[in-house]
Design an enzyme around this catalytic site. Structure first.
Site, PDB file in Angstrom:
ATOM      1  N   ARG A 142      39.240  58.444  43.129  1.00  2.00           N
ATOM      2  CA  ARG A 142      39.044  57.061  42.268  1.00  2.00           C
ATOM      3  C   ARG A 142      38.017  56.641  41.350  1.00  2.00           C
ATOM      4  O   ARG A 142      37.883  56.761  39.825  1.00  2.00           O
ATOM      5  CB  ARG A 142      39.598  55.866  42.073  1.00  2.00           C
ATOM      6  CG  ARG A 142      41.173  54.998  42.965  1.00  2.00           C
ATOM      7  CD  ARG A 142      41.515  54.013  43.584  1.00  2.00           C
ATOM      8  NE  ARG A 142      40.686  52.587  42.668  1.00  2.00           N
ATOM      9  CZ  ARG A 142      41.099  51.488  43.427  1.00  2.00           C
ATOM     10  NH1 ARG A 142      40.994  52.099  44.937  1.00  2.00           N
ATOM     11  NH2 ARG A 142      40.844  50.814  42.838  1.00  2.00           N
ATOM     12  N   ARG A 201      40.847  53.511  30.523  1.00  2.00           N
ATOM     13  CA  ARG A 201      40.099  54.194  31.394  1.00  2.00           C
ATOM     14  C   ARG A 201      40.167  55.100  30.519  1.00  2.00           C
ATOM     15  O   ARG A 201      39.583  56.726  30.767  1.00  2.00           O
ATOM     16  CB  ARG A 201      40.944  53.927  32.313  1.00  2.00           C
ATOM     17  CG  ARG A 201      40.461  52.506  33.652  1.00  2.00           C
ATOM     18  CD  ARG A 201      41.950  53.405  34.420  1.00  2.00           C
ATOM     19  NE  ARG A 201      41.435  52.823  36.131  1.00  2.00           N
ATOM     20  CZ  ARG A 201      41.610  51.227  36.160  1.00  2.00           C
ATOM     21  NH1 ARG A 201      41.923  50.740  35.744  1.00  2.00           N
ATOM     22  NH2 ARG A 201      40.936  51.451  36.999  1.00  2.00           N
ATOM     23  N   ARG A 204      37.757  45.694  51.347  1.00  2.00           N
ATOM     24  CA  ARG A 204      38.304  44.705  50.470  1.00  2.00           C
ATOM     25  C   ARG A 204      40.045  44.333  50.550  1.00  2.00           C
ATOM     26  O   ARG A 204      41.024  45.032  50.880  1.00  2.00           O
ATOM     27  CB  ARG A 204      38.392  45.052  48.625  1.00  2.00           C
ATOM     28  CG  ARG A 204      39.180  44.084  47.730  1.00  2.00           C
ATOM     29  CD  ARG A 204      38.863  44.753  46.082  1.00  2.00           C
ATOM     30  NE  ARG A 204      39.783  45.984  45.725  1.00  2.00           N
ATOM     31  CZ  ARG A 204      39.709  46.052  44.510  1.00  2.00           C
ATOM     32  NH1 ARG A 204      39.226  45.730  43.530  1.00  2.00           N
ATOM     33  NH2 ARG A 204      40.199  47.535  44.108  1.00  2.00           N
ATOM     34  N   ARG A 253      45.476  46.950  50.111  1.00  2.00           N
ATOM     35  CA  ARG A 253      45.694  47.837  49.164  1.00  2.00           C
ATOM     36  C   ARG A 253      45.904  49.902  49.431  1.00  2.00           C
ATOM     37  O   ARG A 253      44.838  50.253  49.967  1.00  2.00           O
ATOM     38  CB  ARG A 253      44.655  47.976  47.795  1.00  2.00           C
ATOM     39  CG  ARG A 253      45.424  46.918  46.945  1.00  2.00           C
ATOM     40  CD  ARG A 253      44.780  46.766  45.688  1.00  2.00           C
ATOM     41  NE  ARG A 253      44.178  47.407  44.907  1.00  2.00           N
ATOM     42  CZ  ARG A 253      43.543  47.197  43.655  1.00  2.00           C
ATOM     43  NH1 ARG A 253      43.180  47.141  43.577  1.00  2.00           N
ATOM     44  NH2 ARG A 253      43.970  48.306  42.609  1.00  2.00           N
ATOM     45  N   LYS A 287      35.509  44.145  38.330  1.00  2.00           N
ATOM     46  CA  LYS A 287      36.515  43.499  36.384  1.00  2.00           C
ATOM     47  C   LYS A 287      37.855  42.584  36.928  1.00  2.00           C
ATOM     48  O   LYS A 287      37.047  41.462  36.044  1.00  2.00           O
ATOM     49  CB  LYS A 287      36.812  44.892  36.252  1.00  2.00           C
ATOM     50  CG  LYS A 287      35.907  45.968  35.635  1.00  2.00           C
ATOM     51  CD  LYS A 287      36.538  47.229  35.370  1.00  2.00           C
ATOM     52  CE  LYS A 287      38.100  47.583  35.869  1.00  2.00           C
ATOM     53  NZ  LYS A 287      36.822  48.576  37.397  1.00  2.00           N
TER      54      LYS A 287
END
Ligand code: AMP
Length: 213
Positions: A171, A88, A127, A160, A13
């Protein structure tokens, strides 16, 4: 143009929102980025949000709805915006709908990036964010020593805290339990555009441009 970029964590996104910003000149509104900035600044909201974010849980609806309510008043949102990571939950979607009705505005498209969980897990664990620029990179695309040194081209790479395995699992669970009902919600309203999120960034962007016309 008023778009929602929808999808599970790691679907792309943020990356695609930045492409759309460059192509269409409207701002990206990422609740995740706004919350991370609040965490970094140590504001009261940031401190409270961090407790949820670090575990991979959603921040309470009233907090993120308040963020969006304020942000939509800004002058740069007049010609449109790309919502990235909001809404969300159904409650957030209802609040957004009420806010837009008040402003006599409406969402044009909800672009839903579709990627399966196994690929998402791999993308998220590998990531990294380039500290100096905020650019999002993937270890598979960097030299082999980037992972062990945490450096690339003399730049520090950040991992992160919510991209650690346990938080990622939470998540993904939260996405399926709390966020995926929005797929039916927006489909019923004729706004949902499914886009295959697997492939190169360029390919996915081409697919998005095709569905938003
Ligand atoms: P993101 O960068 O969009 O993956 O968001 C990172 C984290 O920020 C999420 O895992 C949540 O903890 C929080 N967050 C971002 N957007 C929302 C939202 N719309 N509702 C609740 N929590 C959010």
């Amino acid at each position: 143009m008023r778009y929602i970029l929808f999808g599970p964590p790691g679907a792309g996104k943020g990356t695609q929102a930045k492409r759309l910003v460059a192509a269409h000149g409207v701002p990206q509104i990422s609740t995740g980025d706004i919350l991370r900035a609040a965490v970094a600044a140590g504001t009261e909201m940031g401190v409270a949000a961090e407790r949820h974010m670090s575990k991979g849980q959603l921040v309470p609806d009233d907090v993120v709805i308040g963020i969006i309510r304020d942000r939509l008043q800004d002058a740069d949102c007049k010609e449109g915006f790309i919502l990235d990571g909001f809404p969300r939950t159904i409650a957030q979607a209802e609040a957004l709908s009420a806010m837009l009705t008040e402003l006599s505005l409406a969402i044009d498209h909800v672009v839903s990036l579709v990627v399966d969980d196994e690929l998402l897990f791999n993308r998220l664990t590998r990531r990294r964010t380039v500290e100096a620029t905020g650019e999002i990179v993937h270890l598979d695309n960097l030299p082999a020593d980037a992972e062990s040194t945490g450096m690339w081209n003399g730049q520090k790479l950040l991992h992160r805290s919510d991209d650690q395995a346990d938080a990622i699992r939470t998540r993904l669970e939260k996405f399926h339990a709390q966020t995926s009902p929005l797929i039916a919600y927006y489909r019923e309203r004729g706004l949902l555009r499914d886009v295959d999120g697997v492939g190169s960034v360029d390919d996915v962007q081409t697919r998005i441009e095709a569905v938003i016309g």
